[in-house]
Design a protein around this motif. Structure first.
Motif, PDB file in Angstrom:
ATOM      1  N   THR A  77       0.855  -1.178   0.000  1.00  0.00           N
ATOM      2  CA  THR A  77       0.000   0.000   0.000  1.00  0.00           C
ATOM      3  C   THR A  77       0.891   1.227   0.000  1.00  0.00           C
ATOM      4  N   ASP A  78       0.598   2.152  -0.886  1.00  0.00           N
ATOM      5  CA  ASP A  78       1.305   3.435  -0.936  1.00  0.00           C
ATOM      6  C   ASP A  78       0.263   4.505  -0.685  1.00  0.00           C
ATOM      7  N   PHE A  79       0.437   5.257   0.389  1.00  0.00           N
ATOM      8  CA  PHE A  79      -0.549   6.258   0.782  1.00  0.00           C
ATOM      9  C   PHE A  79      -0.333   7.608   0.119  1.00  0.00           C
ATOM     10  N   GLY A  80       0.588   7.685  -0.827  1.00  0.00           N
ATOM     11  CA  GLY A  80       0.833   8.932  -1.538  1.00  0.00           C
ATOM     12  C   GLY A  80       2.134   9.584  -1.109  1.00  0.00           C
ATOM     13  N   THR A  81       2.487  10.620  -1.793  1.00  0.00           N
ATOM     14  CA  THR A  81       3.739  11.319  -1.535  1.00  0.00           C
ATOM     15  C   THR A  81       3.819  11.785  -0.086  1.00  0.00           C
ATOM     16  N   GLY A  82       4.929  11.461   0.549  1.00  0.00           N
ATOM     17  CA  GLY A  82       5.136  11.878   1.925  1.00  0.00           C
ATOM     18  C   GLY A  82       4.452  11.019   2.961  1.00  0.00           C
ATOM     19  N   ARG A  83       3.761   9.975   2.539  1.00  0.00           N
ATOM     20  CA  ARG A  83       3.074   9.079   3.474  1.00  0.00           C
ATOM     21  C   ARG A  83       3.769   7.728   3.475  1.00  0.00           C
ATOM     22  N   PRO A  84       3.774   7.036   4.607  1.00  0.00           N
ATOM     23  CA  PRO A  84       4.457   5.742   4.667  1.00  0.00           C
ATOM     24  C   PRO A  84       3.861   4.724   3.699  1.00  0.00           C
ATOM     25  N   ALA A  85       4.748   3.924   3.130  1.00  0.00           N
ATOM     26  CA  ALA A  85       4.335   2.787   2.304  1.00  0.00           C
ATOM     27  C   ALA A  85       4.535   1.531   3.150  1.00  0.00           C
ATOM     28  N   LEU A  86       3.792   0.501   2.846  1.00  0.00           N
ATOM     29  CA  LEU A  86       3.926  -0.727   3.635  1.00  0.00           C
ATOM     30  C   LEU A  86       3.742  -1.962   2.776  1.00  0.00           C
ATOM     31  N   VAL A  87       4.241  -3.080   3.298  1.00  0.00           N
ATOM     32  CA  VAL A  87       3.994  -4.390   2.724  1.00  0.00           C
ATOM     33  C   VAL A  87       3.350  -5.233   3.828  1.00  0.00           C
ATOM     34  N   ALA A  89       2.055  -9.262   4.567  1.00  0.00           N
ATOM     35  CA  ALA A  89       2.100 -10.631   4.065  1.00  0.00           C
ATOM     36  C   ALA A  89       1.492 -11.583   5.081  1.00  0.00           C
ATOM     37  N   THR A  90       0.824 -12.617   4.573  1.00  0.00           N
ATOM     38  CA  THR A  90       0.236 -13.638   5.425  1.00  0.00           C
ATOM     39  C   THR A  90       1.062 -14.906   5.309  1.00  0.00           C
ATOM     40  N   PHE A  91       1.483 -15.416   6.458  1.00  0.00           N
ATOM     41  CA  PHE A  91       2.237 -16.660   6.571  1.00  0.00           C
ATOM     42  C   PHE A  91       1.435 -17.574   7.494  1.00  0.00           C
ATOM     43  N   ARG A  92       0.713 -18.524   6.888  1.00  0.00           N
ATOM     44  CA  ARG A  92      -0.212 -19.387   7.625  1.00  0.00           C
ATOM     45  C   ARG A  92      -1.164 -18.530   8.447  1.00  0.00           C
ATOM     46  N   GLU A  93      -1.119 -18.584   9.787  1.00  0.00           N
ATOM     47  CA  GLU A  93      -2.048 -17.801  10.614  1.00  0.00           C
ATOM     48  C   GLU A  93      -1.459 -16.467  11.054  1.00  0.00           C
ATOM     49  N   LEU A  94      -0.291 -16.105  10.564  1.00  0.00           N
ATOM     50  CA  LEU A  94       0.394 -14.895  11.007  1.00  0.00           C
ATOM     51  C   LEU A  94       0.402 -13.833   9.909  1.00  0.00           C
ATOM     52  N   VAL A  95       0.000 -12.616  10.257  1.00  0.00           N
ATOM     53  CA  VAL A  95       0.050 -11.489   9.334  1.00  0.00           C
ATOM     54  C   VAL A  95       1.210 -10.598   9.759  1.00  0.00           C
ATOM     55  N   VAL A  96       2.123 -10.354   8.829  1.00  0.00           N
ATOM     56  CA  VAL A  96       3.305  -9.537   9.093  1.00  0.00           C
ATOM     57  C   VAL A  96       3.193  -8.260   8.263  1.00  0.00           C
ATOM     58  N   THR A  97       3.348  -7.119   8.918  1.00  0.00           N
ATOM     59  CA  THR A  97       3.316  -5.826   8.246  1.00  0.00           C
ATOM     60  C   THR A  97       4.635  -5.121   8.509  1.00  0.00           C
ATOM     61  N   VAL A  98       5.248  -4.592   7.444  1.00  0.00           N
ATOM     62  CA  VAL A  98       6.442  -3.766   7.577  1.00  0.00           C
ATOM     63  C   VAL A  98       6.141  -2.461   6.863  1.00  0.00           C
ATOM     64  N   ALA A  99       6.332  -1.347   7.575  1.00  0.00           N
ATOM     65  CA  ALA A  99       5.988  -0.037   7.018  1.00  0.00           C
ATOM     66  C   ALA A  99       7.120   0.951   7.211  1.00  0.00           C
ATOM     67  N   GLU A 100       7.258   1.830   6.242  1.00  0.00           N
ATOM     68  CA  GLU A 100       8.193   2.936   6.372  1.00  0.00           C
ATOM     69  C   GLU A 100       7.726   3.805   7.542  1.00  0.00           C
ATOM     70  N   THR A 101       8.670   4.426   8.232  1.00  0.00           N
ATOM     71  CA  THR A 101       8.301   5.356   9.290  1.00  0.00           C
ATOM     72  C   THR A 101       8.566   6.776   8.794  1.00  0.00           C
ATOM     73  N   PRO A 102       7.767   7.713   9.232  1.00  0.00           N
ATOM     74  CA  PRO A 102       8.000   9.110   8.811  1.00  0.00           C
ATOM     75  C   PRO A 102       9.359   9.589   9.310  1.00  0.00           C
ATOM     76  N   ALA A 103       9.956  10.499   8.596  1.00  0.00           N
ATOM     77  CA  ALA A 103      11.231  11.080   9.037  1.00  0.00           C
ATOM     78  C   ALA A 103      11.059  11.722  10.400  1.00  0.00           C
ATOM     79  N   ALA A 104      12.025  11.459  11.262  1.00  0.00           N
ATOM     80  CA  ALA A 104      11.925  11.993  12.643  1.00  0.00           C
ATOM     81  C   ALA A 104      12.407  13.424  12.716  1.00  0.00           C
TER      82      ALA A 104
END
Length: 104
Positions: A77-87, A89-104
């Protein structure tokens, strides 16, 4: 998106600060924030894994182990310019999400 797509997305974000979250059945989950790094898979011991590749990453102090044999589906998912993008994935019963974090 297939397993290679997930691994590719993660490799494209190596060195960046991300948040990773894992959610299984029920109300138990885990989240961690930190730089996304590759880990040597020889440091991982698996008991009777399903056939397929093993990809190992670190996020902060946590280790993220992705098993191709457990992979079911994924998307980005890409939320647009300047917004975090994420992936996500489902692995059997586990959902894993990895997302960019906004610049600190």
């Amino acid at each position: 998106m297939d397993f290679d797509g997930v691994v590719g997305w993660l490799r494209d974000h190596l060195g960046q600060r991300v948040v990773a979250a894992a959610q299984g059945e029920g109300n138990t989950g885990l989240s961690v924030v930190g730089p996304l790094l590759v880990v040597d898979d020889r440091e991982i011991n698996l008991v009777d894994p399903r056939p397929g590749r093993v990809e190992v990453f670190a996020v902060g102090g946590a280790t993220l182990v992705l098993l191709e044999g457990d992979f079911l589906s994924a998307g980005t998912t890409d939320f647009g310019t300047g917004r975090p993008a994420l992936v996500q994935a489902t692995f059997r019963e586990l959902v894993v999400t990895v997302a960019e974090t906004p610049a600190a």
